[in-house]
Design an enzyme around this catalytic site. Structure first.
Site, short mmCIF file in Angstrom:
data_model
loop_
_atom_site.label_atom_id
_atom_site.label_comp_id
_atom_site.label_asym_id
_atom_site.label_seq_id
_atom_site.Cartn_x
_atom_site.Cartn_y
_atom_site.Cartn_z
N PRO A 174 -16.57 43.82 -33.97
CA PRO A 174 -16.93 43.02 -35.15
C PRO A 174 -15.74 42.14 -35.56
O PRO A 174 -14.61 42.62 -35.59
CB PRO A 174 -17.21 44.07 -36.24
CG PRO A 174 -17.41 45.36 -35.50
CD PRO A 174 -16.61 45.26 -34.24
N GLY A 197 -13.19 39.79 -37.91
CA GLY A 197 -12.71 39.70 -39.29
C GLY A 197 -12.48 41.03 -39.98
O GLY A 197 -12.39 41.08 -41.19
N GLY A 248 -10.04 43.35 -38.63
CA GLY A 248 -8.74 43.89 -38.20
C GLY A 248 -8.78 44.69 -36.93
O GLY A 248 -7.83 45.43 -36.63
N GLY A 253 -8.99 43.30 -33.91
CA GLY A 253 -8.45 42.50 -32.79
C GLY A 253 -9.49 41.73 -32.01
O GLY A 253 -9.30 41.48 -30.81
N SER A 254 -10.58 41.30 -32.67
CA SER A 254 -11.62 40.60 -31.92
C SER A 254 -11.13 39.26 -31.38
O SER A 254 -11.43 38.92 -30.23
CB SER A 254 -12.88 40.41 -32.77
OG SER A 254 -12.66 39.43 -33.75
N SER A 255 -10.34 38.52 -32.15
CA SER A 255 -9.97 37.18 -31.67
C SER A 255 -9.06 37.27 -30.44
O SER A 255 -9.22 36.53 -29.47
CB SER A 255 -9.31 36.35 -32.78
OG SER A 255 -8.09 36.93 -33.16
N ALA A 299 -8.98 39.74 -28.27
CA ALA A 299 -9.78 40.23 -27.13
C ALA A 299 -10.61 39.08 -26.56
O ALA A 299 -10.73 38.94 -25.33
CB ALA A 299 -10.69 41.38 -27.57
N ASP A 353 -1.43 41.71 -31.13
CA ASP A 353 -2.86 41.81 -30.79
C ASP A 353 -3.14 41.39 -29.35
O ASP A 353 -3.85 42.07 -28.61
CB ASP A 353 -3.69 40.93 -31.74
CG ASP A 353 -3.90 41.57 -33.10
OD1 ASP A 353 -3.13 42.47 -33.45
OD2 ASP A 353 -4.82 41.15 -33.82
O1 PMV Z 1 -5.55 40.52 -37.33
P1 PMV Z 1 -5.24 41.88 -37.88
O2 PMV Z 1 -5.96 42.19 -39.13
O3 PMV Z 1 -5.33 42.93 -36.87
O4 PMV Z 1 -3.69 41.84 -38.35
C1 PMV Z 1 -2.68 41.68 -37.44
C2 PMV Z 1 -1.47 42.39 -37.89
C3 PMV Z 1 -0.45 41.59 -38.68
O5 PMV Z 1 0.77 42.31 -38.55
C4 PMV Z 1 -0.84 41.51 -40.15
C5 PMV Z 1 -0.25 40.18 -38.16
C6 PMV Z 1 0.43 40.10 -36.80
O6 PMV Z 1 0.35 39.04 -36.20
O7 PMV Z 1 1.04 41.08 -36.34
#
Ligand code: PMV
Length: 339
Positions: free
Chosen positions: A120, A122, A124, A126-128, A130, A171
């Site tokens: 899903p 937005g 957190g 890591g969808s973007s 992946a 990510d």
């Molecule tokens: O995109 P998220 O919600 O998984 O956040 C990434 C983690 C952060 O530390 C907030 C940003 C980063 O680039 O590491």
């Protein structure tokens, strides 16, 4: 693999420790999960580059979106919707990835890139990253462009910058290599996944949020009160280093405790919400050894560490009965992989 049909998938992730402080050079502990994005590239039926996006959020069938199709628009430097009137352009990272791979490849082909994600967006997980890693791998294989893992990871990092502004790179790195990583300043070491990490419960607050907004919020706080916020980030960094030792020693109760402390520091950093803290408290009341928000905060998910499968399941049922999507994450050794 048939170069006229390439299939690669890449995992989502959860951050166990160290979000935000990782952006400032402190370490994070992050693990790949068994939710993945699959990217299939075939020959385009038109003399155009096409992109189709569909999702398969197995966690919640009702949230499955309709499949959408986009066409590469080189003048506008974006993918725009093909079947309907011009709506919102799709995530600009796809244009960057496609343009990059096509320009590096020496062959002339029109790909149709199909993205199908179980992750899903937005929240957190890591969808973007992946999506970027899977599409870079599949498209480069289709275009017969050999990318090393390092090159793939670096390009995915460039794509992440387009989406998130100033990401740490955690990510894309976890999505590329999988496993559980101690990550710091674009370098990482793989840790063994201890059995007890099988009982990490993820609860979705249902509140959408944007990583870029919250990374910028922390940057602004740092500018306004450098001493205070630098100290919080340093404390998170120190705590993450201790968490690494606890993980390696198999000290699960200490690890749980550190998770809760990490959450309190994220609260001080200004990235939590009352609902997120309520959810972490509920998980602890339901038997979790420790709990924290995961990812950028401002919504998204919290995680709770359990030492008992039954307890974790009961917590999931309880959270579901309160209307929250909750599930047991399955940590994964698998990074990007061809099929
Ligand atoms: O995109 P998220 O919600 O998984 O956040 C990434 C983690 C952060 O530390 C907030 C940003 C980063 O680039 O590491």
């Amino acid at each position: 693999m048939d170069a006229n049909r390439t299939i690669f998938s890449a995992p989502g992730k959860i951050i166990l420790f160290g979000e935000h402080s990782v952006v400032y050079g402190h370490p994070a502990i992050v693990t790949a999960i068994n939710l993945r994005t699959k990217c299939i590239v075939t020959k385009s039926s038109q003399k155009e580059v096409l992109l189709s996006i569909s999702s398969n959020y197995s966690l919640n069938a009702s949230s499955t979106r309709l499949k959408k199709k986009y066409i590469m628009n080189k003048e506008q430097k974006e993918f725009s919707e093909q079947d309907s009137n011009y709506e919102q352009p799709v995530n600009p990272a796809y244009y960057f990835i496609t343009e990059k791979v096509l320009s590096l490849s020496t062959i002339n082909k029109h790909p149709h890139i199909h993205i199908n994600s179980e992750i899903p967006p937005g929240i957190g997980l890591g969808s973007s990253a992946a999506n970027s890693v899977a599409s870079l791998a599949s498209l480069s294989a289709f275009m017969e462009l050999e990318l090393s893992m390092e090159e793939l990871n670096e390009l995915a990092f460039e794509a992440e910058k387009i989406i998130h502004g100033n990401p740490s790179g955690v990510d894309n790195t976890i999505s590329t290599y999988g496993g559980i990583q101690f990550y710091k300043e674009k370098k990482f070491s793989q840790l063994n996944i201890p059995d007890f990490l099988s009982y990490v419960v993820i609860v979705n607050s249902g509140i959408p949020r944007n990583t870029k907004t919250y990374v910028e919020k922390v940057a602004k706080s740092l500018e306004e009160d450098t001493t205070k916020y630098q100290k919080i980030l340093e404390e998170i960094g120190e705590l993450t280093a201790i968490a690494k030792s606890s993980l390696m020693e198999g000290n699960i109760s200490k690890l749980g405790n550190l998770m809760t402390q990490n959450h309190l520091l994220l609260e001080k950093l200004g990235v939590s919400l009352p609902i997120l803290t309520n959810l972490t408290n509920s998980l602890v009341q339901l038997g979790s050894l420790g709990s924290k928000l995961t990812g950028a905060g401002g919504g998204g998910c919290v995680i709770g560490l359990f030492d008992d499968y039954q307890k974790a399941n009961r917590a999931i049922e309880k959270m579901n009965s309160r209307g929250f999507q909750a599930f047991m994450s399955s940590l994964s050794e698998r990074g990007v992989q061809g099929e």
